[in-house]
Design a protein around this motif. Structure first.
Motif, mmCIF file in Angstrom:
data_model
loop_
_atom_site.group_PDB
_atom_site.id
_atom_site.type_symbol
_atom_site.label_atom_id
_atom_site.label_comp_id
_atom_site.label_asym_id
_atom_site.label_seq_id
_atom_site.Cartn_x
_atom_site.Cartn_y
_atom_site.Cartn_z
ATOM 1 N N ILE A 47 93.361 56.385 23.811
ATOM 2 C CA ILE A 47 94.068 55.227 23.270
ATOM 3 C C ILE A 47 94.355 54.202 24.374
ATOM 4 N N ALA A 48 94.551 54.670 25.604
ATOM 5 C CA ALA A 48 94.783 53.749 26.715
ATOM 6 C C ALA A 48 93.503 53.010 27.086
ATOM 7 N N VAL A 49 92.410 53.756 27.199
ATOM 8 C CA VAL A 49 91.144 53.170 27.648
ATOM 9 C C VAL A 49 90.576 52.199 26.616
ATOM 10 N N CYS A 50 90.729 52.496 25.334
ATOM 11 C CA CYS A 50 90.086 51.660 24.319
ATOM 12 C C CYS A 50 90.646 50.243 24.286
ATOM 13 N N PHE A 51 91.884 50.041 24.734
ATOM 14 C CA PHE A 51 92.487 48.714 24.698
ATOM 15 C C PHE A 51 92.319 47.929 26.005
ATOM 16 N N VAL A 52 92.247 48.624 27.121
ATOM 17 C CA VAL A 52 92.230 47.904 28.412
ATOM 18 C C VAL A 52 90.959 48.174 29.212
ATOM 19 N N GLY A 53 90.062 49.004 28.721
ATOM 20 C CA GLY A 53 88.852 49.312 29.458
ATOM 21 C C GLY A 53 89.061 50.456 30.432
ATOM 22 N N THR A 54 88.057 50.682 31.263
ATOM 23 C CA THR A 54 88.080 51.813 32.190
ATOM 24 C C THR A 54 89.027 51.540 33.350
ATOM 25 N N ILE A 55 90.002 52.411 33.520
ATOM 26 C CA ILE A 55 90.936 52.333 34.650
ATOM 27 C C ILE A 55 90.946 53.707 35.312
ATOM 28 N N GLY A 56 90.334 53.789 36.473
ATOM 29 C CA GLY A 56 90.162 55.080 37.120
ATOM 30 C C GLY A 56 91.274 55.423 38.088
ATOM 31 N N PHE A 57 91.356 56.694 38.412
ATOM 32 C CA PHE A 57 92.178 57.270 39.471
ATOM 33 C C PHE A 57 93.673 57.364 39.154
ATOM 34 N N VAL A 58 94.194 56.620 38.171
ATOM 35 C CA VAL A 58 95.622 56.729 37.856
ATOM 36 C C VAL A 58 95.942 58.139 37.360
ATOM 37 N N GLY A 59 95.078 58.676 36.482
ATOM 38 C CA GLY A 59 95.286 60.033 35.969
ATOM 39 C C GLY A 59 95.108 61.103 37.016
ATOM 40 N N LEU A 60 94.547 60.757 38.161
ATOM 41 C CA LEU A 60 94.394 61.696 39.276
ATOM 42 C C LEU A 60 95.542 61.559 40.275
ATOM 43 N N ILE A 61 95.868 60.312 40.618
ATOM 44 C CA ILE A 61 96.878 60.057 41.647
ATOM 45 C C ILE A 61 98.278 60.447 41.187
ATOM 46 N N ALA A 62 98.656 59.987 39.984
ATOM 47 C CA ALA A 62 100.039 60.158 39.520
ATOM 48 C C ALA A 62 100.469 61.630 39.479
ATOM 49 N N ILE A 99 95.674 39.282 45.723
ATOM 50 C CA ILE A 99 94.534 39.415 46.636
ATOM 51 C C ILE A 99 93.767 38.105 46.749
ATOM 52 N N MET A 100 93.479 37.490 45.604
ATOM 53 C CA MET A 100 92.805 36.184 45.587
ATOM 54 C C MET A 100 93.677 35.209 44.808
ATOM 55 N N PRO A 101 94.444 34.384 45.470
ATOM 56 C CA PRO A 101 95.348 33.455 44.779
ATOM 57 C C PRO A 101 94.602 32.592 43.768
ATOM 58 N N GLY A 102 95.170 32.513 42.571
ATOM 59 C CA GLY A 102 94.559 31.728 41.506
ATOM 60 C C GLY A 102 93.584 32.505 40.661
ATOM 61 N N VAL A 103 93.275 33.738 41.077
ATOM 62 C CA VAL A 103 92.339 34.590 40.328
ATOM 63 C C VAL A 103 92.993 35.949 40.086
ATOM 64 N N ILE A 104 92.902 36.449 38.848
ATOM 65 C CA ILE A 104 93.400 37.786 38.533
ATOM 66 C C ILE A 104 92.216 38.745 38.525
ATOM 67 N N LEU A 105 92.168 39.617 39.513
ATOM 68 C CA LEU A 105 91.078 40.584 39.598
ATOM 69 C C LEU A 105 91.228 41.642 38.508
ATOM 70 N N PRO A 106 90.119 42.240 38.052
ATOM 71 C CA PRO A 106 90.213 43.344 37.079
ATOM 72 C C PRO A 106 91.044 44.488 37.649
ATOM 73 N N ILE A 107 91.996 44.956 36.868
ATOM 74 C CA ILE A 107 92.940 45.939 37.385
ATOM 75 C C ILE A 107 92.258 47.275 37.688
ATOM 76 N N GLY A 108 91.191 47.604 36.932
ATOM 77 C CA GLY A 108 90.464 48.838 37.217
ATOM 78 C C GLY A 108 89.813 48.812 38.581
ATOM 79 N N LEU A 109 89.397 47.629 39.026
ATOM 80 C CA LEU A 109 88.821 47.473 40.362
ATOM 81 C C LEU A 109 89.871 47.752 41.427
ATOM 82 N N VAL A 110 91.087 47.253 41.207
ATOM 83 C CA VAL A 110 92.170 47.442 42.178
ATOM 84 C C VAL A 110 92.586 48.911 42.245
ATOM 85 N N THR A 111 92.707 49.579 41.094
ATOM 86 C CA THR A 111 93.085 51.005 41.112
ATOM 87 C C THR A 111 92.017 51.847 41.808
ATOM 88 N N SER A 112 90.766 51.451 41.691
ATOM 89 C CA SER A 112 89.698 52.175 42.390
ATOM 90 C C SER A 112 89.827 51.999 43.895
#
Length: 391
Positions: free
Chosen positions: A307-322, A359-372
């Motif tokens: 249910i989390a992935v279907c709305f926001v896309g692939t977000i890796g490592f949170v389920g491992l780190i936390a 990280i890049m002012p004026g641009v919102i990077l994909p959050i899955g990229l940042v978590t990776s």
């Protein structure tokens, strides 16, 4: 009598897992931890000393939970303050609680930034709880929802909608990608659930089955990418990066309700899940139906991840780190391990969302990229730590 048995189970598991977190994970370390349990108990001179020790430990755990709760609120406020236009804290409070503000500030906060900040919290918490229970049931500290193929199945479902514009019948085109991602992730969850019901199927077989499903859906997704046109391929790549930018109040509400229901179900079985950190025979000896608990936890954890992935896309490592951080802080007593995994998951994703804007002012990077970026070094540390323990 049952209450006393539960408390004994928690106490025994606390000591055992404390030893595991200091030395290693695995069967040999578990055996050493159980021997350490007897030694630790012999060092306590009296029941009063044990009570003081236990109360001190519980107080420390509660302080940790309060700390992360406050940190999440702070990062949520930061997420609402940072954007293309900076908004002061007092203006955020007025917009959230009074619906007032200069110009269109109230609309920006209430309709855009507040839903995204809250979505980061509930998605992070869902992935944290999902990873917590998968690691507990499989007794593997590097297991996560993605180990079982849930993410790759959701990606394949999204690819069907984005590239072939097909998928679940009678679903509107605007919801096609989301519905596809959820249905395929749930199909994988059901496949794992049915597989785990087979006789003589242990945790290793479940992990291998999940890895096989992961490779299967990854291959199918690559096949669709091969035939995709440039626009569809770009959309799929963006979806796989993970993003909170398309958050709405309805999407947030759905994830929040599922998170609440699944967490309550798991928390009701907290003492059984704590007992599952011991070996199967010991868990069964205190009345835990190991096979039933494993199936229930896997299905619930898979639903949370799906249910989390279907709305926001692939977000890796949170389920491992936390769960890994939570385990080091409070052990594997599920009364604290589960809520803290949820809080740390929410904290990590909220922190990553703030970084994605800075990280890049004026641009919102994909959050899955940042978590990776955050998660890969952490994952390498875990690997080297386990290699050091095995030497």
């Amino acid at each position: 009598m049952m209450k006393r048995m539960r408390e004994e189970t928690f106490a025994e598991a606390d000591v055992a897992i404390a030893a595991i977190s200091q030395e290693a994970s695995g069967e040999q370390a578990r055996a050493e931890a159980l021997r350490g349990d007897q030694l630790a108990a012999s060092e306590l001179d009296s029941e009063e000393a044990y009570t003081q020790f236990y109360e001190k430990m519980l107080k420390r755990r509660r302080i940790i939970i309060v700390f992360f709760s406050v940190a999440i609120i702070a990062f949520a406020l930061l997420n609402m303050a940072i954007g293309s236009t900076q908004i002061a804290l007092i203006d955020i409070i007025k917009a959230v609680f009074l619906g007032t503000g200069e110009g269109n500030q109230a609309m920006i906060i209430r309709s855009i930034r507040l839903p995204m900040a809250l979505m980061a919290i509930v998605v992070g918490a869902a992935l944290g709880v999902s990873g917590c229970e998968i690691q507990t049931i499989l007794r593997n500290p590097i297991a996560s929802p993605f180990t079982l193929g849930i993410s790759s199945a959701a990606s394949f479902g999204a690819a069907l909608g984005l590239i072939l514009n097909t998928g679940i019948p009678f679903v509107s085109e605007t919801l096609l990608v989301t519905a596809n991602a959820f249905v395929f992730s749930f199909v994988v969850a059901m496949a794992i659930y049915l597989f785990s019901r087979q006789r003589q199927v242990g945790k290793t077989a479940i992990i291998l089955f999940g890895v096989a499903l992961n490779f299967l859906f990854s291959a199918l997704t690559m096949a669709l990418q091969y035939i995709a046109d440039e626009d569809a391929l770009q959309s799929l790549v963006f979806w796989n990066f993970g993003s909170l930018l398309k958050t709405t109040w309805i999407k947030f509400g759905i994830v929040a309700i599922v998170l609440l229901c699944c967490t309550l179900l798991l928390y009701r079985n907290a003492w059984r899940l704590t007992a599952m950190t011991l070996d199967d025979s010991k868990a069964m000896s205190i009345g835990v139906n190991v096979s039933k608990m494993r199936r229930m936890a896997i299905l619930t954890a898979s639903l949370l991840a799906g249910i989390a992935v279907c709305f926001v896309g692939t977000i890796g490592f949170v389920g491992l780190i936390a769960p890994h951080i939570a385990r080091q802080l409070v052990g594997e007593d599920q009364r604290y391990f589960m809520p803290l995994s949820a809080l740390i998951g929410a904290f990590v994703l909220s922190f990553a969302f703030v970084l994605s804007k800075l990280i890049m002012p004026g641009v919102i990077l994909p959050i899955g990229l940042v978590t990776s970026i955050i998660g890969i070094p952490f994952f390498i540390v875990i690997i080297f730590h386990r290699m050091k323990v095995m030497l």
